[in-house]
Design an enzyme around this catalytic site. Structure first.
Site, PDB file in Angstrom:
ATOM      1  N   ALA A   1       3.480  20.528  -4.365  1.00  0.00           N
ATOM      2  CA  ALA A   1       4.376  20.238  -3.482  1.00  0.00           C
ATOM      3  C   ALA A   1       4.840  18.812  -3.424  1.00  0.00           C
ATOM      4  O   ALA A   1       6.190  18.606  -3.485  1.00  0.00           O
ATOM      5  CB  ALA A   1       4.168  20.742  -1.981  1.00  0.00           C
TER       6      ALA A   1
ATOM      7  N   ASP B   1       0.786  -1.142  -0.054  1.00  0.00           N
ATOM      8  CA  ASP B   1       0.133  -0.043   0.200  1.00  0.00           C
ATOM      9  C   ASP B   1       0.976   1.175   0.067  1.00  0.00           C
ATOM     10  O   ASP B   1       1.599   1.545   0.973  1.00  0.00           O
ATOM     11  CB  ASP B   1      -1.059  -0.080   1.112  1.00  0.00           C
ATOM     12  CG  ASP B   1      -1.874   1.104   1.168  1.00  0.00           C
ATOM     13  OD1 ASP B   1      -1.902   1.826   0.139  1.00  0.00           O
ATOM     14  OD2 ASP B   1      -2.874   1.203   2.236  1.00  0.00           O
TER      15      ASP B   1
ATOM     16  N   LYS C   1       4.981  16.818  -5.997  1.00  0.00           N
ATOM     17  CA  LYS C   1       5.542  16.700  -7.359  1.00  0.00           C
ATOM     18  C   LYS C   1       6.548  17.427  -7.392  1.00  0.00           C
ATOM     19  O   LYS C   1       7.453  16.854  -8.056  1.00  0.00           O
ATOM     20  CB  LYS C   1       4.420  16.547  -8.438  1.00  0.00           C
ATOM     21  CG  LYS C   1       3.363  16.137  -8.440  1.00  0.00           C
ATOM     22  CD  LYS C   1       3.759  14.547  -8.691  1.00  0.00           C
ATOM     23  CE  LYS C   1       2.315  13.461  -8.991  1.00  0.00           C
ATOM     24  NZ  LYS C   1       2.853  12.467  -9.415  1.00  0.00           N
TER      25      LYS C   1
ATOM     26  N   TYR D   1      -0.588  18.963  -3.756  1.00  0.00           N
ATOM     27  CA  TYR D   1      -0.359  17.935  -5.053  1.00  0.00           C
ATOM     28  C   TYR D   1       0.986  18.662  -5.788  1.00  0.00           C
ATOM     29  O   TYR D   1       1.817  17.781  -5.746  1.00  0.00           O
ATOM     30  CB  TYR D   1      -1.402  18.269  -6.027  1.00  0.00           C
ATOM     31  CG  TYR D   1      -1.177  17.202  -7.303  1.00  0.00           C
ATOM     32  CD1 TYR D   1      -1.136  15.812  -6.960  1.00  0.00           C
ATOM     33  CD2 TYR D   1      -0.961  17.523  -8.666  1.00  0.00           C
ATOM     34  CE1 TYR D   1      -0.944  15.070  -8.060  1.00  0.00           C
ATOM     35  CE2 TYR D   1      -0.437  16.823  -9.494  1.00  0.00           C
ATOM     36  CZ  TYR D   1      -0.772  15.445  -9.260  1.00  0.00           C
ATOM     37  OH  TYR D   1      -0.610  14.685 -10.347  1.00  0.00           O
TER      38      TYR D   1
END
Length: 229
Positions: A146, A54, A148, A144
């Site tokens: 940050a 996971d 990436k 998001y």
């Protein structure tokens, strides 16, 4: 026959890449979040092997992989899975920040760490499917973007560190792509979703496989692909 480990093979870009590699007879290991999803992936890609781990719990990946059979060598590790939750900085909670950072950044770092021995043996390649948000951040994309931007830093550092071991590292920065994730983004933005306006996942898969198949005397460090419409 090359051996590839792929995250995110269940839909979108990941599924497109897995289909292409499966069709040409490469050996696939597909990471699934649980046993049920692993069974579904096994049915979608006959002959492929599945691993359960996971990405939302990267601190458990070491234990999870230790319970399963891994190959002695790995030609590529393809980080394609990701999640996105939009919101302004004023409203994003720590839980939202943490979930995106865990899946989009910490899990790829941990999975890479665990599989580097197999990648070094084959002088293989790590491909990070990043995002246009990994290069430019816009309103409501803070968490998001940050994650990436961090993924870009991870790839850049890894490239320098693993060059002596012959491991190639590539970041791919797709623009908006017609996928279940894009449908979710449009829902969060309150916009109508028209997949015909965006890139087909197969087009992005072509760029990824181009980087993967590049002769060993060259490498693609960064590759940006945008909708042509």
């Amino acid at each position: 026959m090359a051996t590839h480990l792929i995250t995110g093979a269940g839909s979108g870009i990941g599924a497109a890449v897995a289909r292409r590699l499966h069709a040409r007879g490469d050996d696939l290991l597909l990471l699934a979040r649980d046993a049920g999803r692993a069974k579904e992936l096994g049915a979608d890609f006959p002959g492929a092997r599945t691993l359960v781990g996971d990405l939302a719990a990267p601190d458990r990946l070491s234990w999870a992989l230790a319970q399963q059979s891994l190959p002695d060598r790995l030609d590529s590790l393809l980080h394609i899975a990701g999640i996105v939750d939009l919101g302004t900085i004023a409203e994003l909670t720590p839980k939202v920040w943490q979930s995106q950072l865990q899946v989009n950044l910490v899990a790829p770092a941990e999975l890479t760490r665990l599989l580097l021995p197999q990648l070094r043996i084959s002088r293989g390649q790590v491909i990070f499917v990043n995002s246009g948000a990994g290069l430019n951040a816009h309103a409501e994309w803070g968490a998001y973007a940050a994650s990436k931007h961090g993924l870009k830093a991870l790839a850049d550092s890894l490239r320098h560190e693993e060059k002596p071991n012959g491991v190639r590292v590539t970041s791919v920065y797709p623009g908006r792509t017609a996928s279940p994730m894009q449908a979710r983004v449009h829902q969060q933005e309150g916009k109508e979703y028209d997949p015909s306006l965006w890139m087909d996942p197969e087009s992005v898969a072509t760029t990824i496989i181009t980087a993967l198949d590049l002769p060993r005397d060259a490498q693609i460090d960064n590759l940006t692909v945008r909708p042509g419409r």
